[in-house]
Design a protein around this motif. Sequence first.
Motif, PDB file in Angstrom:
ATOM      1  N   ALA A 118      -5.310  21.283  -5.195  1.00 11.24           N
ATOM      2  CA  ALA A 118      -4.544  19.942  -4.758  1.00 11.24           C
ATOM      3  C   ALA A 118      -3.990  19.226  -6.337  1.00 11.24           C
ATOM      4  O   ALA A 118      -2.967  18.604  -6.090  1.00 11.24           O
ATOM      5  CB  ALA A 118      -5.438  18.902  -4.171  1.00 11.24           C
ATOM      6  N   ILE A 119      -4.765  19.335  -7.178  1.00  8.18           N
ATOM      7  CA  ILE A 119      -4.096  18.819  -8.715  1.00  8.18           C
ATOM      8  C   ILE A 119      -3.696  20.338  -9.385  1.00  8.18           C
ATOM      9  O   ILE A 119      -4.542  21.117  -9.590  1.00  8.18           O
ATOM     10  CB  ILE A 119      -5.053  18.291  -9.322  1.00  8.18           C
ATOM     11  N   ALA A 120      -2.459  20.205  -9.666  1.00  7.47           N
ATOM     12  CA  ALA A 120      -1.905  21.633 -10.393  1.00  7.47           C
ATOM     13  C   ALA A 120      -0.962  21.009 -11.278  1.00  7.47           C
ATOM     14  O   ALA A 120      -0.498  19.882 -11.403  1.00  7.47           O
ATOM     15  CB  ALA A 120      -1.168  22.310  -9.261  1.00  7.47           C
ATOM     16  N   SER A 121      -0.768  21.931 -12.411  1.00  6.88           N
ATOM     17  CA  SER A 121       0.228  21.837 -13.275  1.00  6.88           C
ATOM     18  C   SER A 121       0.865  22.995 -13.882  1.00  6.88           C
ATOM     19  O   SER A 121       0.203  23.937 -13.763  1.00  6.88           O
ATOM     20  CB  SER A 121      -0.332  21.102 -14.502  1.00  6.88           C
ATOM     21  N   PRO A 179       0.666  -1.198  -0.026  1.00 14.01           N
ATOM     22  CA  PRO A 179      -0.076  -0.083  -0.061  1.00 14.01           C
ATOM     23  C   PRO A 179       0.569   1.473   0.121  1.00 14.01           C
ATOM     24  O   PRO A 179       1.992   1.337   0.513  1.00 14.01           O
ATOM     25  CB  PRO A 179      -0.659  -0.361   1.384  1.00 14.01           C
ATOM     26  N   THR A 180       0.605   2.369  -0.445  1.00 15.50           N
ATOM     27  CA  THR A 180       1.155   3.737  -0.682  1.00 15.50           C
ATOM     28  C   THR A 180       0.730   4.622   0.388  1.00 15.50           C
ATOM     29  O   THR A 180       1.086   5.735   0.090  1.00 15.50           O
ATOM     30  CB  THR A 180       1.120   3.976  -1.967  1.00 15.50           C
ATOM     31  N   GLY A 181      -0.212   4.390   1.386  1.00 15.27           N
ATOM     32  CA  GLY A 181      -0.785   5.526   2.256  1.00 15.27           C
ATOM     33  C   GLY A 181      -1.505   6.525   1.383  1.00 15.27           C
ATOM     34  O   GLY A 181      -1.566   7.719   1.616  1.00 15.27           O
ATOM     35  N   SER A 182      -2.254   5.879   0.177  1.00 16.32           N
ATOM     36  CA  SER A 182      -3.137   6.895  -0.371  1.00 16.32           C
ATOM     37  C   SER A 182      -4.617   6.563  -0.336  1.00 16.32           C
ATOM     38  O   SER A 182      -5.512   6.972  -0.930  1.00 16.32           O
ATOM     39  CB  SER A 182      -2.822   6.630  -1.983  1.00 16.32           C
ATOM     40  N   ALA A 183      -4.909   6.192   1.036  1.00 14.86           N
ATOM     41  CA  ALA A 183      -6.323   5.948   1.290  1.00 14.86           C
ATOM     42  C   ALA A 183      -6.887   7.382   1.551  1.00 14.86           C
ATOM     43  O   ALA A 183      -6.428   8.215   2.200  1.00 14.86           O
ATOM     44  CB  ALA A 183      -6.576   5.086   2.610  1.00 14.86           C
ATOM     45  N   GLY A 184      -8.059   7.669   0.939  1.00 11.64           N
ATOM     46  CA  GLY A 184      -8.692   9.105   1.013  1.00 11.64           C
ATOM     47  C   GLY A 184      -9.775   8.846   2.148  1.00 11.64           C
ATOM     48  O   GLY A 184      -9.989   7.752   2.661  1.00 11.64           O
ATOM     49  N   GLY A 185     -10.139  10.021   2.372  1.00 10.33           N
ATOM     50  CA  GLY A 185     -11.292  10.136   3.555  1.00 10.33           C
ATOM     51  C   GLY A 185     -10.780   9.547   4.684  1.00 10.33           C
ATOM     52  O   GLY A 185     -10.097  10.377   5.761  1.00 10.33           O
ATOM     53  N   GLY A 186     -11.103   8.576   5.244  1.00 15.27           N
ATOM     54  CA  GLY A 186     -10.982   7.818   6.428  1.00 15.27           C
ATOM     55  C   GLY A 186     -12.386   7.767   7.007  1.00 15.27           C
ATOM     56  O   GLY A 186     -13.141   8.696   7.071  1.00 15.27           O
ATOM     57  N   GLY A 187     -12.545   6.777   7.929  1.00 15.76           N
ATOM     58  CA  GLY A 187     -13.802   6.235   8.226  1.00 15.76           C
ATOM     59  C   GLY A 187     -14.536   6.145   6.853  1.00 15.76           C
ATOM     60  O   GLY A 187     -14.190   6.297   5.701  1.00 15.76           O
ATOM     61  N   GLY A 188     -15.869   5.645   7.104  1.00 17.44           N
ATOM     62  CA  GLY A 188     -16.707   5.445   5.684  1.00 17.44           C
ATOM     63  C   GLY A 188     -15.883   4.401   5.114  1.00 17.44           C
ATOM     64  O   GLY A 188     -15.079   3.833   5.411  1.00 17.44           O
ATOM     65  N   LEU A 189     -16.277   4.356   3.757  1.00 20.61           N
ATOM     66  CA  LEU A 189     -15.745   3.613   2.775  1.00 20.61           C
ATOM     67  C   LEU A 189     -14.429   4.142   2.324  1.00 20.61           C
ATOM     68  O   LEU A 189     -14.502   5.123   1.898  1.00 20.61           O
ATOM     69  CB  LEU A 189     -16.756   3.231   1.429  1.00 20.61           C
ATOM     70  N   VAL A 190     -13.588   3.483   2.598  1.00 21.21           N
ATOM     71  CA  VAL A 190     -12.094   3.953   2.068  1.00 21.21           C
ATOM     72  C   VAL A 190     -11.876   3.712   0.442  1.00 21.21           C
ATOM     73  O   VAL A 190     -12.047   2.722   0.131  1.00 21.21           O
ATOM     74  CB  VAL A 190     -11.132   3.351   3.014  1.00 21.21           C
ATOM     75  N   HIS A 191     -11.413   4.761  -0.087  1.00 13.26           N
ATOM     76  CA  HIS A 191     -11.182   4.489  -1.512  1.00 13.26           C
ATOM     77  C   HIS A 191      -9.545   5.450  -1.520  1.00 13.26           C
ATOM     78  O   HIS A 191      -9.387   6.222  -0.934  1.00 13.26           O
ATOM     79  CB  HIS A 191     -11.844   5.288  -2.454  1.00 13.26           C
ATOM     80  N   PRO A 192      -8.859   4.801  -2.734  1.00  9.25           N
ATOM     81  CA  PRO A 192      -7.564   5.392  -3.038  1.00  9.25           C
ATOM     82  C   PRO A 192      -7.952   7.134  -3.398  1.00  9.25           C
ATOM     83  O   PRO A 192      -8.758   7.014  -4.215  1.00  9.25           O
ATOM     84  CB  PRO A 192      -6.832   4.928  -3.895  1.00  9.25           C
ATOM     85  N   SER A 193      -6.991   7.941  -2.992  1.00 10.92           N
ATOM     86  CA  SER A 193      -7.086   9.379  -3.687  1.00 10.92           C
ATOM     87  C   SER A 193      -5.677   9.989  -3.817  1.00 10.92           C
ATOM     88  O   SER A 193      -4.778   9.554  -3.038  1.00 10.92           O
ATOM     89  CB  SER A 193      -8.259  10.138  -2.697  1.00 10.92           C
ATOM     90  N   ALA A 194      -5.797  10.876  -4.669  1.00 13.08           N
ATOM     91  CA  ALA A 194      -4.403  11.659  -4.901  1.00 13.08           C
ATOM     92  C   ALA A 194      -4.558  12.553  -3.695  1.00 13.08           C
ATOM     93  O   ALA A 194      -5.456  13.073  -3.194  1.00 13.08           O
ATOM     94  CB  ALA A 194      -4.437  12.405  -6.164  1.00 13.08           C
ATOM     95  N   SER A 195      -2.991  13.003  -3.426  1.00 16.17           N
ATOM     96  CA  SER A 195      -2.904  14.230  -2.319  1.00 16.17           C
ATOM     97  C   SER A 195      -2.709  15.290  -3.366  1.00 16.17           C
ATOM     98  O   SER A 195      -3.535  15.807  -4.090  1.00 16.17           O
ATOM     99  CB  SER A 195      -2.246  13.944  -1.459  1.00 16.17           C
ATOM    100  N   ASN A 196      -1.742  15.979  -2.844  1.00 18.84           N
ATOM    101  CA  ASN A 196      -1.081  17.113  -3.747  1.00 18.84           C
ATOM    102  C   ASN A 196      -0.496  16.329  -4.925  1.00 18.84           C
ATOM    103  O   ASN A 196       0.599  15.799  -4.950  1.00 18.84           O
ATOM    104  CB  ASN A 196       0.005  18.078  -3.030  1.00 18.84           C
TER     105      ASN A 196
END
Lengths: 477, 458
Positions: B442-445, B341-358
């Motif tokens: 959070a998402i930038a370019s 795992p890469t420590g990319s679980a989003g949210g927390g509590g509830g149904l966990v899904h991977p999510s991007a950070s910055n």
Amino acid sequence: MDSPSPAGLPAIDASLVGRLLGAALAAGGEYAELFFEHRSSLHLALEDGRVRSVGAGIDAGVGIRVFAGGAVGFAYAESFEAGPMLAAARMAARVARARGKARAPRWRAAAVPVPAAVPAGIAVSPADAAALLRRVDRAARAASSLIVRVEASLAAVQREIVVAASDAPMLRDVQPLLRLSVAAVAERGGRREAGSAGGGGRFGLEYFLQRSPESFGVEAARIAVVNLEARAAPAGSLPVVLAPGDAGIWLHEAVGHGLEADFIRKRSSSYSGREGQRVASPRVTLLDDARVPGGRGSLGVDDEGVVPTRHLLIDRGVLRGLLHDRVSARAAGVAPGGAGRRQSFRDVPLPRMSNTWLAAGEDDPQDIVRSVRLGVYAARFSGGQVNIASGDFVFAVTEGYLIEDGRLTAPLRGVHLIGNGPAALASVSMVGPDLQMSEGTWTCTKEGQNVPVGVGMPTVKIDRLTVGGTAIAEAPR
Amino acid sequence: MSLPRGSQVLLAGLQRRATQILGELRGLGAEHAELRLEHGQSLTVSVRDGALEQLAEAQSLSLSLRLVCGGRVATVTSSDLRPVALSPLLARAAELARLAEEDPQAEPPSPRLLARRWPELDLFDATIRRLGADRAIRLALLAEAAAMQADPRVRSSGGAGCSRTVSHALLVTSGGFVGNFAGTRVGLRAQVVAEDATSGRRSGHYWSGGRHLASLDPPEAVGREAASRAVRSLGAAPIATGVYPVVFSAEAAAGVIGLVSQCLLGDAVARQRSYLARRLGTRVASPLVTIVDDPLRARGPASRGFDGEGLATRRRVLVRRGELQGFLLDTASARRLDLPPTGSAGGGGGLVHPSASNFYLQPGRRGPRALLAGVRRGLFVRATLGFGFDPGTGHFSRGVEGVLIEDGQLTRPVAEVTISRNLDELLQGIDAVANDFELRTAIASPSFRVDAMTVAGR
């Protein structure tokens, strides 16, 4: 009212309502409203033939709004206890001071009428819902040997509201909402394509007595398999035929948002100042009605305590009506029409569509397709967006076909269509009699607030719309 | 972390309640639970035509919870944490879990992967309360006035607004993890409509904001930028259908990079719903493309010291000089893919899904103007319209607004056209990346150029 049962809103005590309205208007202000909401939800998700998660949620509270000389104060409490609700009322009241003028006569608590009879709610059995998802899954897999994955989910929400306004009787409404979504993936020769389908409305599980759950699984599988054959869509300005039902999302974007009166009031809509003028082809009659039985956008009472009426927005091409909430109606000096909606008690209402559709016409749908030498037939959509000021809109086609010499030929890859609202409405040249409301599961987002909506349309021909494919077509000019 | 006393008291209170709830869940037979409590306070003002339009204030407290009972998963969300309301809901969730099938991937993460400490990320501005209603109204009025005065073609105001939020959150798991989060945000926005007799009506919108009060641009600058965005697109019209080189502005480019993030999410990859699923270690973009997910950036909009399952987070290079190096994985998707795992679980509590950070494209060395040089006839994209995207195939199509590039110069405004190309080909076709990078979202370019895309227009 200190113990809300999980089943819904607690009884609303009339003397407390009087105290809250009094507190909200204590600093001045001419109107205040309490919006009590209780929402309980159930959600199941199935993947690979297995129910992977089951969720339950409760969201409840009161939103309190005060009008003071053209400004609005707003606060909410996630509680039905007197203390937190009074604190929210006092917070909302601060707008009158912040505005610094407009000292209206103090509001005096009169007798608050008790709400009318409660519409029946729904009770969704989680075990029945799980069994239903398994049926959807099996049907999708059985529909074609090319189907390699199926995901399905079911959400059932029971929303109960009571609106107590300082100038109107207290009203209560129960708004159930059921939504089934299914996605299927087909694979052949290393190519994978997805198809999705869904349905629901303001129903309980009895909805599936009329409409078999299997049919949604089969439909998702069918689209996935069709898409395996899809080729690049043409690029350029072409005639577009919109299939009945789903395509109503086009009207929602192309014209509906521009008729929401907050945009008109801010003079930011491309339809500002055009009431009574021709804004569309004479074949276009556009309606919005929150009273469609079972419609996804249907309401007995809007989120400002107004009973909705039917809105004739465009009559044979002429702009006749707008969608008002209390704020815009007040500014325009008209009666609010029941189009004030909000995502939850944490949000302020905005003028919003409910169920929006184009009235049926008289052109034979087959003649409509036959009239096109080279064009696109757009059958299914995933959503759209509009730039209110310019009227430019896009919407995404997820199932479409090439029309060549008046016949549907190859399926096309997903593509965006782009156009300008007023220009596209002017170029509606044929309208079929086959009006259909979408079974879709549309959710409209405005200022970050999501509300469920319904759309509908008969078969329609638009003479020119820009098709955003990759294949550069030599269109006949 | 040196949080103000008020924050410490609040978080301690959340922790007491969370501990009770975990105890209750154990009594209901749950073998594992992740629980997140979130507290928010917000102030939002909006003004229009020089007067206050709306003043909203609120406090909220919500719970989201995932529990595993007999290997089966149920989730709960609630805004009512009083025992009288919550206890029946928890009991119901334990019953609902029985309807789900056993899920071997639902097992909690290994305790040795849990974060124990994390760097101070400077996400909390203790001075934010100095922004009261009066000052927020003043800032919004100044921004609106600057926008209205910037150009005679600016005819009406869509309003200006200012807001601040203070969030506190707590994640606790039955595996022994306890993590606090405290963050602030502030924002100032303005919107106006420009109009002239011949070229119709165009709106312009701009916002400035960040974690700290100091990150706000002056209100006059916010207003002027909104006005300039409305005016500069007046008279926009379609161009002829064809294949053009396309330069994406930094804002439009962030939209494209966001699509890449969707295709790297572990659940899309594990379900084979991403065209990148089988491409690990292969070339997926031009060598100019390096994409980073960095949850540990100071003051970052999506920074997090631990993820939604309590796992430690770190900066990761996902695409290095065009080669795909990794995905964004939570515990469940990592197990399905047989990767760590890469420590990319989003949210927390509830149904966990991977999510991007910055999540961002690494900037290049050239100034943004340099991307136009040498383009004989191309399209500069300022904004995109539309959302739909199929991560499974990568087919990409969007409505756009922008400017025609002729002989290296921006000439006339363009609207009502679409651009399209498969995302795979688009990323391979990036032939220049500029240095105009700012982590505002959070998402930038930074802005970049693509050698060729199909433009559908006239």
